[in-house]
Design a protein around this motif. Structure first.
Motif, short mmCIF file in Angstrom:
data_model
loop_
_atom_site.label_atom_id
_atom_site.label_comp_id
_atom_site.label_asym_id
_atom_site.label_seq_id
_atom_site.Cartn_x
_atom_site.Cartn_y
_atom_site.Cartn_z
N ALA A 189 -44.79 101.78 127.66
CA ALA A 189 -44.12 102.89 127.10
C ALA A 189 -42.76 103.08 127.70
O ALA A 189 -41.55 103.31 127.21
N SER A 190 -42.94 103.31 129.18
CA SER A 190 -41.62 103.31 129.84
C SER A 190 -40.67 102.15 129.70
O SER A 190 -39.53 102.58 129.43
N HIS A 192 -40.57 100.14 127.36
CA HIS A 192 -40.00 100.39 125.97
C HIS A 192 -38.88 101.26 125.82
O HIS A 192 -37.89 101.17 125.17
N SER A 193 -39.15 102.62 126.28
CA SER A 193 -37.99 103.41 126.44
C SER A 193 -36.71 102.82 127.17
O SER A 193 -35.67 103.11 126.68
N GLN A 194 -36.90 102.22 128.41
CA GLN A 194 -35.71 101.45 128.78
C GLN A 194 -35.00 100.80 128.03
O GLN A 194 -33.83 100.48 128.03
N LEU A 196 -35.03 100.60 124.75
CA LEU A 196 -34.18 101.00 123.76
C LEU A 196 -32.95 101.78 124.17
O LEU A 196 -31.94 101.56 123.55
N VAL A 197 -32.85 102.28 125.44
CA VAL A 197 -32.01 102.87 126.08
C VAL A 197 -30.77 101.74 126.12
O VAL A 197 -29.66 101.68 125.92
#
Length: 409
Positions: A189-190, A192-194, A196-197
Motif C-alpha cells: 500500500a505504501s 502504491h501510494s509512492q 501514484l505520487v
C-alpha cells in the motif's frame, strides 16, 4: 481477532478460571458422601484445611484473562496445587477430581516442554493412584494396577500433549505468516501510494515538456520566420516585394497564434484539422520551401492510411522541427521528405544536402533538454518510436523516424 475468536477465548477464560473450583467442589462432595473412606476426625480436619488452602490458592492465582505466560509464579502455583491434590487424594481418592486440573494448564503455567511433561506425569500419578483404589497401596496387585494405569494415562497424555504442541506450533506459524502478509500488504500500500505520487509528478513533468515543445514548435519557430521575413522587408528594393514579405510575416503570426492556442488546449495542429498526414506534410514542405527559397520535395510511398491523431501530430512536429533546423543550420540547396507506410510501421525520412555535422559532437541528451534532435527523439519515443540521425560534415544530414502504425479509431 474475529467475534468468533473472541467468544472462544472468553469461554476458555471461564473454563480455566472456574474449572478448578468446580472440580474441587465435585471432589469435596463425593468425598463427603464417601466419608467412610477416611480414617477418622483427623483426616476430616486435614481434608477441610486442605480444601480451604486450595480455595486460597485458586484466589491467589486469580482469574484467567487471556492465555497465561509460563512463569516461576505459575510453577509455584502448579506445585502447590499438586501437593494439595496429592494429600487430599491420599485421604480420599475422590479428591482426584481436583488433581485433574493439572492436565489443563500445564502448558500455560510451566515454562519449557520437558517441565510441562514432568508436571503432567506428576498429575497422572495422583490420578492413577485414585483409579487403582487409593493410596497407600494395600497389595502388590494394586501396585501392578497402579503401574498399568500410570503407563496408560501417560501414554494418552503424551500423545495428546504432542498433538496439542504441534497444533500450537502450526497456529504460531500461521499467525506469523498472517503477520508477514499484513506487513507485505502495508508495504504494498505504501509503495502504491509512492507510485501514484511519482506517476502524478511524471504526468506533470510530461505535460510541462509537451507544452514547452509545442511552444517551441509554434511560437518560437513562427517568430523566427517572422523575423526572417521582416529582415527581408528591411532590405527590399521595392514596395511590392516588401508587401509580399509583410503578408507572409502576418500569415506566420496568425498561424503561430492559432497553433499556440491549440497547443494549450492539446488539440491537433491546424494542418491536420481538415487533412490527412500526407496532405499536411506536403503543404508544410511546400510552404517551407517557398518561404526559405530552398528546393523542397515531398514523397509518399506505400499505401497511405488514416493514422491516429497522436501519431500524425508527432510526425508533423518532427518534420516542422527538422525543416526549421535545416533552415537555420544546414545551408542546404535541396531538402527531401519521404513518408513511407511499411506494414506495421510508418517511416519518415528527412534529407538535406547541407553542410552536415558530426553526430558524435552533439551533447548527450539530458532531462532538461527538449528541443532540436533531442526534442524530435523524445517525440518519437513518446509513441514507442525511434529516431536515427546520419550526418557527416560536408555531406548533408538524414533523419529517420520510425513509429508504430496506429490507425485512426
Amino acid at each position: 481477532m474475529t467475534a468468533v475468536d473472541e467468544q472462544i477465548e472468553r469461554r476458555w477464560n471461564q473454563f480455566h478460571t472456574w474449572g478448578a473450583y468446580g472440580l474441587l467442589a465435585i471432589g469435596t462432595f463425593l468425598s463427603a458422601v464417601t466419608g467412610d473412606l477416611m480414617m477418622g476426625p483427623a483426616e476430616w480436619y486435614a481434608a477441610g484445611a486442605l480444601v480451604i488452602a486450595a480455595l486460597v490458592l485458586q484466589l491467589w492465582h486469580g482469574p484467567r484473562r487471556g492465555r497465561r505466560v509460563p512463569s516461576r509464579r505459575g510453577v509455584v502455583y502448579y506445585v502447590l496445587r499438586w501437593a494439595i491434590a496429592f494429600v487430599l487424594t491420599w485421604i480420599n481418592p475422590f479428591f482426584a477430581f481436583y488433581a485433574v486440573t493439572g492436565y489443563f494448564d500445564a502448558d500455560e503455567v510451566i515454562p519449557g516442554v520437558r517441565r510441562q511433561r514432568l508436571g503432567l506425569f506428576a498429575t497422572s500419578i495422583v490420578v492413577a493412584g485414585s483409579q487403582s483404589g487409593g493410596l497407600p497401596f494395600r497389595s502388590w496387585a494394586q501396585v501392578a494396577v497402579f503401574c498399568g494405569l500410570l503407563v496408560a494415562n501417560n501414554a494418552l497424555l503424551m500423545a495428546v500433549a504432542h498433538l496439542t504442541y504441534q497444533e500450537e506450533q502450526r497456529s504460531r506459524e500461521r499467525a506469523a505468516t498472517i503477520e508477514a502478509l499484513r506487513q507485505a500488504l502495508d508495504e504494498n500500500a505504501s509503495l502504491h501510494s509512492q507510485l501514484l505520487v511519482q506517476a502524478r509528478e511524471a504526468g506533470v513533468a510530461d505535460e510541462r515538456r509537451r507544452l514547452a515543445a509545442e511552444i517551441h514548435d509554434t511560437i518560437a519557430q513562427g517568430l523566427t520566420g517572422i523575423i526572417a521575413q521582416l529582415q527581408v522587408v528591411a532590405n527590399a528594393p521595392d514596395l511590392d516585394i516588401a508587401r509580399t514579405h509583410l503578408a507572409r510575416a502576418s500569415d506566420l503570426a496568425r498561424h503561430s497564434l492559432g497553433e499556440a492556442r491549440r497547443s494549450v488546449h492539446n488539440l491537433a495542429p491546424v494542418a491536420l484539422e481538415n487533412a490527412g498526414l500526407a496532405e499536411a506534410l506536403k503543404k508544410t514542405v511546400a510552404d517551407w520551401g517557398e518561404r526559405t527559397g530552398v528546393r523542397a520535395e515531398f514523397t509518399v510511398t506505400g499505401t497511405a492510411e488514416q493514422l491516429h491523431d497522436e501519431v500524425s501530430a508527432t510526425l508533423l512536429r518532427i518534420v516542422q522541427e527538422a525543416l526549421s533546423n535545416a533552415a537555420r543550420h544546414a545551408r542546404a540547396d535541396r531538402v527531401g521528405v519521404t513518408l513511407t507506410y511499411l506494414g506495421d510501421e510508418v517511416i519518415l525520412d528527412i534529407r538535406d544536402d547541407g553542410r552536415g555535422f558530426d553526430p558524435a559532437t552533439v551533447p548527450e541528451r539530458t532531462r532538461t533538454a527538449g528541443f532540436g534532435l533531442d526534442g524530435m527523439r523524445a517525440r518519437a519515443e513518446r509513441i514507442a518510436g525511434s529516431l536515427t540521425v546520419e550526418s557527416e560534415p560536408g555531406h548533408g544530414t538524414a533523419l529517420s523516424a520510425r513509429v508504430p502504425l496506429v490507425r485512426h479509431d
